[in-house]
Scaffold this motif. Structure first.
Motif, PDB file in Angstrom:
ATOM      1  N   ARG A  84       0.812  -1.223   0.000  1.00 38.63           N
ATOM      2  CA  ARG A  84       0.000   0.000   0.000  1.00 38.63           C
ATOM      3  C   ARG A  84       0.845   1.272   0.000  1.00 38.63           C
ATOM      4  O   ARG A  84       0.521   2.250  -0.680  1.00 38.63           O
ATOM      5  N   ASP A  85       1.953   1.272   0.741  1.00 39.36           N
ATOM      6  CA  ASP A  85       2.733   2.501   0.880  1.00 39.36           C
ATOM      7  C   ASP A  85       3.572   2.831  -0.352  1.00 39.36           C
ATOM      8  O   ASP A  85       4.150   3.918  -0.432  1.00 39.36           O
ATOM      9  N   LYS A  86       3.664   1.891  -1.306  1.00 38.34           N
ATOM     10  CA  LYS A  86       4.514   2.150  -2.476  1.00 38.34           C
ATOM     11  C   LYS A  86       3.753   2.183  -3.805  1.00 38.34           C
ATOM     12  O   LYS A  86       4.350   2.438  -4.841  1.00 38.34           O
ATOM     13  N   VAL A  87       2.457   1.912  -3.773  1.00 33.95           N
ATOM     14  CA  VAL A  87       1.735   1.761  -5.044  1.00 33.95           C
ATOM     15  C   VAL A  87       1.792   3.032  -5.885  1.00 33.95           C
ATOM     16  O   VAL A  87       1.951   2.969  -7.111  1.00 33.95           O
ATOM     17  N   ALA A  88       1.693   4.200  -5.267  1.00 32.74           N
ATOM     18  CA  ALA A  88       1.721   5.444  -6.038  1.00 32.74           C
ATOM     19  C   ALA A  88       3.078   5.664  -6.701  1.00 32.74           C
ATOM     20  O   ALA A  88       3.163   6.304  -7.750  1.00 32.74           O
ATOM     21  N   LEU A  89       4.125   5.118  -6.092  1.00 31.41           N
ATOM     22  CA  LEU A  89       5.463   5.250  -6.660  1.00 31.41           C
ATOM     23  C   LEU A  89       5.712   4.228  -7.759  1.00 31.41           C
ATOM     24  O   LEU A  89       6.384   4.515  -8.755  1.00 31.41           O
ATOM     25  N   ASN A 120     -11.640  10.472 -12.854  1.00 33.31           N
ATOM     26  CA  ASN A 120     -10.708  11.340 -13.569  1.00 33.31           C
ATOM     27  C   ASN A 120     -10.923  12.807 -13.221  1.00 33.31           C
ATOM     28  O   ASN A 120     -11.817  13.173 -12.449  1.00 33.31           O
ATOM     29  N   ARG A 121     -10.092  13.641 -13.788  1.00 36.94           N
ATOM     30  CA  ARG A 121     -10.101  15.063 -13.439  1.00 36.94           C
ATOM     31  C   ARG A 121     -11.419  15.740 -13.809  1.00 36.94           C
ATOM     32  O   ARG A 121     -11.785  16.768 -13.242  1.00 36.94           O
ATOM     33  N   GLU A 122     -12.143  15.150 -14.784  1.00 35.14           N
ATOM     34  CA  GLU A 122     -13.446  15.695 -15.163  1.00 35.14           C
ATOM     35  C   GLU A 122     -14.564  15.202 -14.260  1.00 35.14           C
ATOM     36  O   GLU A 122     -15.728  15.571 -14.426  1.00 35.14           O
ATOM     37  N   GLY A 123     -14.219  14.327 -13.310  1.00 33.39           N
ATOM     38  CA  GLY A 123     -15.228  13.807 -12.396  1.00 33.39           C
ATOM     39  C   GLY A 123     -15.931  12.560 -12.889  1.00 33.39           C
ATOM     40  O   GLY A 123     -16.844  12.056 -12.225  1.00 33.39           O
ATOM     41  N   GLU A 124     -15.494  12.019 -14.045  1.00 26.45           N
ATOM     42  CA  GLU A 124     -16.082  10.786 -14.555  1.00 26.45           C
ATOM     43  C   GLU A 124     -15.556   9.602 -13.750  1.00 26.45           C
ATOM     44  O   GLU A 124     -14.386   9.562 -13.373  1.00 26.45           O
ATOM     45  N   SER A 125     -16.432   8.629 -13.518  1.00 28.61           N
ATOM     46  CA  SER A 125     -16.075   7.477 -12.704  1.00 28.61           C
ATOM     47  C   SER A 125     -16.137   6.197 -13.535  1.00 28.61           C
ATOM     48  O   SER A 125     -17.080   5.992 -14.310  1.00 28.61           O
ATOM     49  N   PHE A 126     -15.122   5.358 -13.365  1.00 26.36           N
ATOM     50  CA  PHE A 126     -15.059   4.056 -14.018  1.00 26.36           C
ATOM     51  C   PHE A 126     -14.818   3.010 -12.925  1.00 26.36           C
ATOM     52  O   PHE A 126     -13.910   3.174 -12.114  1.00 26.36           O
ATOM     53  N   CYS A 127     -15.612   1.961 -12.926  1.00 25.21           N
ATOM     54  CA  CYS A 127     -15.441   0.935 -11.901  1.00 25.21           C
ATOM     55  C   CYS A 127     -15.654  -0.436 -12.522  1.00 25.21           C
ATOM     56  O   CYS A 127     -16.685  -0.677 -13.157  1.00 25.21           O
ATOM     57  N   THR A 172      -3.586   9.419  -6.091  1.00 27.73           N
ATOM     58  CA  THR A 172      -3.873  10.360  -7.175  1.00 27.73           C
ATOM     59  C   THR A 172      -2.607  10.596  -7.980  1.00 27.73           C
ATOM     60  O   THR A 172      -1.516  10.763  -7.418  1.00 27.73           O
ATOM     61  N   THR A 173      -2.748  10.607  -9.298  1.00 26.81           N
ATOM     62  CA  THR A 173      -1.612  10.779 -10.193  1.00 26.81           C
ATOM     63  C   THR A 173      -1.408  12.256 -10.533  1.00 26.81           C
ATOM     64  O   THR A 173      -2.251  13.098 -10.217  1.00 26.81           O
ATOM     65  N   THR A 174      -0.300  12.531 -11.185  1.00 30.94           N
ATOM     66  CA  THR A 174      -0.051  13.910 -11.632  1.00 30.94           C
ATOM     67  C   THR A 174      -1.026  14.336 -12.718  1.00 30.94           C
ATOM     68  O   THR A 174      -1.129  15.524 -13.013  1.00 30.94           O
ATOM     69  N   TYR A 175      -1.739  13.378 -13.320  1.00 31.08           N
ATOM     70  CA  TYR A 175      -2.819  13.704 -14.257  1.00 31.08           C
ATOM     71  C   TYR A 175      -4.093  14.104 -13.522  1.00 31.08           C
ATOM     72  O   TYR A 175      -5.102  14.398 -14.136  1.00 31.08           O
ATOM     73  N   ARG A 176      -4.054  14.043 -12.188  1.00 34.26           N
ATOM     74  CA  ARG A 176      -5.180  14.357 -11.309  1.00 34.26           C
ATOM     75  C   ARG A 176      -6.321  13.344 -11.443  1.00 34.26           C
ATOM     76  O   ARG A 176      -7.478  13.666 -11.235  1.00 34.26           O
ATOM     77  N   ASP A 177      -5.965  12.105 -11.795  1.00 37.47           N
ATOM     78  CA  ASP A 177      -6.906  11.001 -11.733  1.00 37.47           C
ATOM     79  C   ASP A 177      -6.692  10.281 -10.402  1.00 37.47           C
ATOM     80  O   ASP A 177      -5.545  10.066  -9.996  1.00 37.47           O
ATOM     81  N   THR A 178      -7.765   9.905  -9.725  1.00 36.03           N
ATOM     82  CA  THR A 178      -7.653   9.179  -8.462  1.00 36.03           C
ATOM     83  C   THR A 178      -8.002   7.713  -8.691  1.00 36.03           C
ATOM     84  O   THR A 178      -9.029   7.400  -9.302  1.00 36.03           O
TER      85      THR A 178
END
Length: 411
Positions: A14-19, A95-102, A173-179
């Motif tokens: 968990r602590d490294k996934v973003a990296l 995503n940054r536009e608020g669209e959700s994919f699951c 969250t990525t630098t593309y601002r997607d969570t």
């Protein structure tokens, strides 16, 4: 019926996934890749770009072996760890536009691919299939899931909604601002429910990842033919991300052509007039707003092109696709572009770049003309696949795009 199974993913703590997580290797410029690897020793890019360690470009079988070595190093250092239990992985992106994919990350069957339960709408190149098959065979893992889609299913939706109420294993969250979020699903009753629901679904469609799925199928056959009956079951499956059709976002791929095939601007427009009603829009930025309408940018001006339906016959689902119409009426007969995969006179720009991007490239003199297309629909994609037809290359740019290295399927 679709066979979708849980599997034991290899993934970061968990602590490294973003990296660790990265975009697809091909989406970076060389400068971007180097920058990320310079400052992030955990990036998955270190695995897929092993030449960085030796400061040189490495290709072919030697690169595959080094990829395998870097992968094993990440496991030895516990930057990647394999789950002890087979699971489904619920993956959500906002995503940054608020669209959700699951959707569900799972193992899809190569037999379903062979038997057309998993259907494709895009041609693949046999050489590229073989190259990636050999790559998979050497490295022993796949880190990019194939994007599969299915008709919206309330039962699956209810299961996912319940799981997403719990705390996720990953949230970054990525630098593309997607969570990005990931939940692990190993509870036997719920796993069985999901497997049974998919067993009732007659058809899945490849939305993105045609070469990856084809290469996985080839690898499965190759291992079967050379395994003396000792083939591991993992080779009969490939990692996939399954989402409902309503969550797909399909953007167009626009066309840019470097010359007019020896024609003057006036002669080119006269030839276009056979197929289209043409209106010069001048400096007005015009883009296609419905199917069979095209925007063209030529010599500093925009044009609207409306297909003359009395000239063009729709015999099947493919004939109705705008990318196919443009090929049949303009690119092939007028501009003499016969092979959309290999002709160096044509290039593509996906719809997220916008029509102003097309204008800028033509204004710079890099291209003579640009065409903006209306996006294809899920219904068109499904109809083409159901009829056993295939779209021209670069007909769709589809989201969501997952990060590499979050879940890895190991053979």
């Amino acid at each position: 019926m679709a066979k979708i199974l849980p599997f034991k993913a290899v993934r970061p703590p968990r602590d490294k996934v973003a990296l660790v997580a990265s975009r697809s290797y091909q989406s970076y410029t060389p400068e971007e890749r180097d920058s990320r690897m310079d400052y992030n020793p955990y990036s998955f890019l270190h695995i897929v770009n092993p030449g960085y360690k030796f400061q040189q470009e490495i290709s072919g079988e030697q690169r595959y072996t080094l990829v395998r070595n870097r992968y094993l190093e990440f496991k030895e250092e516990n930057t990647l760890q394999q789950d002890a239990t087979a699971m489904y992985y619920i993956y959500k992106i906002i995503n940054r536009e608020g669209e959700s994919f699951c959707g569900i990350i799972a193992a899809a069957s190569t037999s379903d691919y062979e038997n057309n339960v998993i259907r494709k709408h895009e041609n693949t190149l046999s050489e590229r299939e073989t190259v990636f098959k050999d790559y998979l065979k050497t490295v022993g893992f796949n880190a990019e899931p194939v994007l599969l889609t299915y008709a919206d299913n309330k039962e699956i939706q209810n299961v996912l909604e319940q799981i997403c109420k719990e705390r996720p294993e990953y949230e970054f969250t990525t630098t593309y601002r997607d969570t990005h979020y990931l939940w692990m699903l190993s509870e036997p009753v719920t796993v069985a429910i999901i497997e049974q629901i998919f067993d009732k679904i007659p058809v899945l469609y490849i939305a993105d990842g045609h070469h990856r799925s084809a290469s996985s199928y080839l690898l499965s056959k190759d291992i079967s033919e050379n395994s003396d009956g000792k083939k591991k079951e993992s080779y009969d499956y490939f990692m996939s991300y399954l989402i409902p059709e309503s969550q797909l976002r399909i953007y167009e791929y626009n066309r840019l052509v470097k010359d007019l095939n020896g024609l003057t601007k006036e002669a080119f427009l006269i030839k276009l007039d056979f197929w289209f009603r043409i209106e010069n829009r001048g400096l007005e930025v015009y883009q296609a707003s419905k199917e069979h309408h095209f925007s063209m940018y030529l010599d500093g001006e925009f044009y609207s092109l409306y297909l003359r339906k009395t000239r063009y016959t729709f015999d099947n689902a493919l004939d109705k696709l705008d990318a196919q119409i443009l090929f049949q009426t303009v690119l092939d007969p007028i501009l003499d572009i016969k092979d959309l995969r290999t002709d160096t006179r044509i290039e593509y720009s996906h719809g997220k770049n916008g029509i102003v991007y097309i204008k800028s490239l033509v204004d710079k003199g890099e291209f003579a003309v640009g065409f903006h297309l209306f996006p294809a629909t899920v219904e068109q994609m499904r109809a083409i696949a159901d009829q056993g037809l295939v779209m021209p290359p670069k007909s769709t740019y589809i989201e969501p795009k997952l990060r590499s290295g979050v879940t890895i399927y190991e053979f």
